[in-house]
Design a protein around this motif. Structure first.
Motif, PDB file in Angstrom:
ATOM      1  N   UNK A 129       0.895  -1.304   0.068  1.00 35.21           N
ATOM      2  CA  UNK A 129      -0.054   0.042  -0.005  1.00 35.21           C
ATOM      3  C   UNK A 129       1.045   1.324   0.301  1.00 35.21           C
ATOM      4  N   UNK A 130       1.901   1.250   0.611  1.00 36.27           N
ATOM      5  CA  UNK A 130       2.927   2.282   0.735  1.00 36.27           C
ATOM      6  C   UNK A 130       3.495   2.665  -0.600  1.00 36.27           C
ATOM      7  N   UNK A 131       3.963   1.637  -1.256  1.00 39.55           N
ATOM      8  CA  UNK A 131       4.663   1.700  -2.711  1.00 39.55           C
ATOM      9  C   UNK A 131       3.573   2.101  -3.662  1.00 39.55           C
ATOM     10  N   UNK A 132       2.316   1.828  -3.417  1.00 41.53           N
ATOM     11  CA  UNK A 132       1.064   1.839  -4.261  1.00 41.53           C
ATOM     12  C   UNK A 132       1.028   3.758  -4.093  1.00 41.53           C
ATOM     13  N   UNK A 133       0.925   4.014  -2.845  1.00 38.82           N
ATOM     14  CA  UNK A 133       0.643   5.669  -2.621  1.00 38.82           C
ATOM     15  C   UNK A 133       1.673   6.586  -3.315  1.00 38.82           C
ATOM     16  N   UNK A 134       2.896   5.767  -2.990  1.00 34.18           N
ATOM     17  CA  UNK A 134       4.083   6.624  -3.343  1.00 34.18           C
ATOM     18  C   UNK A 134       4.191   6.499  -4.827  1.00 34.18           C
ATOM     19  N   UNK A 135       3.826   5.509  -5.719  1.00 35.93           N
ATOM     20  CA  UNK A 135       3.702   5.677  -7.247  1.00 35.93           C
ATOM     21  C   UNK A 135       2.746   6.681  -7.693  1.00 35.93           C
ATOM     22  N   UNK A 136       1.639   6.622  -7.037  1.00 39.49           N
ATOM     23  CA  UNK A 136       0.408   7.545  -7.346  1.00 39.49           C
ATOM     24  C   UNK A 136       0.833   8.877  -7.105  1.00 39.49           C
ATOM     25  N   UNK A 137       1.589   9.307  -6.380  1.00 39.64           N
ATOM     26  CA  UNK A 137       1.845  10.575  -6.113  1.00 39.64           C
ATOM     27  C   UNK A 137       2.947  11.218  -7.092  1.00 39.64           C
ATOM     28  N   UNK A 138       3.815  10.273  -7.397  1.00 38.04           N
ATOM     29  CA  UNK A 138       4.769  10.631  -8.818  1.00 38.04           C
ATOM     30  C   UNK A 138       3.984  10.596  -9.776  1.00 38.04           C
ATOM     31  N   UNK A 139       2.864   9.817  -9.991  1.00 41.33           N
ATOM     32  CA  UNK A 139       2.304   9.984 -11.401  1.00 41.33           C
ATOM     33  C   UNK A 139       1.152  11.158 -11.312  1.00 41.33           C
ATOM     34  N   UNK A 168      -4.409  11.024 -10.457  1.00 40.27           N
ATOM     35  CA  UNK A 168      -3.703  10.131  -9.985  1.00 40.27           C
ATOM     36  C   UNK A 168      -3.417  10.058  -8.530  1.00 40.27           C
ATOM     37  N   UNK A 169      -3.521  11.365  -7.849  1.00 34.98           N
ATOM     38  CA  UNK A 169      -3.122  11.776  -6.540  1.00 34.98           C
ATOM     39  C   UNK A 169      -4.018  11.137  -5.745  1.00 34.98           C
ATOM     40  N   UNK A 170      -3.452  10.262  -4.885  1.00 33.23           N
ATOM     41  CA  UNK A 170      -4.393   9.317  -3.775  1.00 33.23           C
ATOM     42  C   UNK A 170      -4.968  10.484  -2.844  1.00 33.23           C
TER      43      UNK A 170
END
Length: 298
Positions: A114-124, A131-133
């Protein structure tokens, strides 16, 4: 007259006492230690009688059903103790080491994912703000009339797009409407985008706009001709309602034989270009299915 002389070794009283002292156990003060614990041993007759009583059919009539048939009390106690010990070890291993460790590992992996997904979404989000969570659902920014229209169109598109839920389609349409598109443009844009998404069966007429090396298509093989190379197993045309394209099956791909006029569904076909036009080829990673084969009732 003969006589027999019997000789024997004469041992003095002191020597006898010394030998007995060697055999006896003494304490640190030199006093003999006397073991006063009585030792009970069963006689042979008692052991035989115990076995007869334990194995006789009448010997278990008045006993509890939990007794182990054919076992003495001593044997039964040992068996029960061993079973209880195994249950205790199993319970401790299950609660403390196995299930507990699996649950902890599962929780840690899920948290890290979940942390990696949130980090990726913030970069996207630097490219696509939606895409910002931390950003709310775009449908919350629509008016009541717009939301009703989006929900209606998402239900209609969900029937045409396999693998996409109504909620996912509605969210994408909501993003398009909030960004300033009118409803009809949003419907057409979302439909074309999701129709050519990875894993979807792409209409043959839209293959040129798909920016992927592998696609999934479905259509009818309308024509087959003689291959120009021994490395080619089959070559021909496949078409659907939207268009047609060249289909090549290589010998090395080891794909099933396709009859002319047969309908096929191909997953993982390699997209190529032939004489300025898009074409597809079957590789070893492709999957070919025949929806109409075996339909003997038609």
């Amino acid at each position: 007259m003969s006589s027999k002389n019997v000789t024997s070794e004469v041992v003095s009283v002191d020597e006898q006492a010394f030998e007995k002292a060697d055999e006896a156990v003494v304490d640190e003060d030199g006093f003999e230690v006397v073991d006063e614990t009585p030792e009970f041993q069963a006689t042979v007759q008692m052991e035989v009688q115990a076995k007869v009583d334990a194995n006789h059919p009448d010997g278990m009539v008045d006993t509890s059903e939990e007794r182990i048939y054919g076992a003495t009390l001593e044997q039964e106690e040992r068996i029960r103790a061993r079973e209880a010990e195994l249950e205790r070890i199993s319970a401790r291993a299950e609660m403390g080491m196995q299930d507990g460790r699996e649950n902890r590992t599962r929780d840690i992996v899920a948290k890290q994912s979940a942390e990696r997904r949130v980090e990726f979404q913030k970069r996207a989000a630097s490219v696509n703000p939606w895409a910002d969570p931390d950003r709310d659902d775009p449908r919350a920014e629509l008016t009541q009339e717009q939301l009703a229209a989006v929900n209606k169109q998402s239900m209609r598109l969900a029937e045409k797009l396999d693998g996409w839920s109504r909620a996912a389609i509605g969210r994408r349409m909501g993003e398009a409407v909030v960004d300033g598109k009118d409803l009809m443009s949003a419907v057409v844009g979302v439909f074309e985008e999701l129709q050519t998404a990875p894993g979807q069966v792409v209409p043959i007429g839209m293959l040129e706009g798909v920016n992927r090396k592998e696609v999934s298509i479905e259509g009818t093989v309308t024509q087959l001709w003689e291959p120009s190379s021994s490395a080619i197993s089959q070559v021909g045309l496949i078409e659907d309602e939207s268009g047609r394209t060249k289909l090549t099956s290589w010998v090395a791909s080891d794909q099933p034989w396709i009859e002319e006029g047969e309908r096929v569904r191909i997953h993982g076909a390699a997209k190529n270009w032939y004489n300025g036009r898009v074409s597809v080829a079957l590789t070893g990673w492709s999957t070919v299915m025949f929806p109409e084969r075996g339909r003997w009732w038609e």
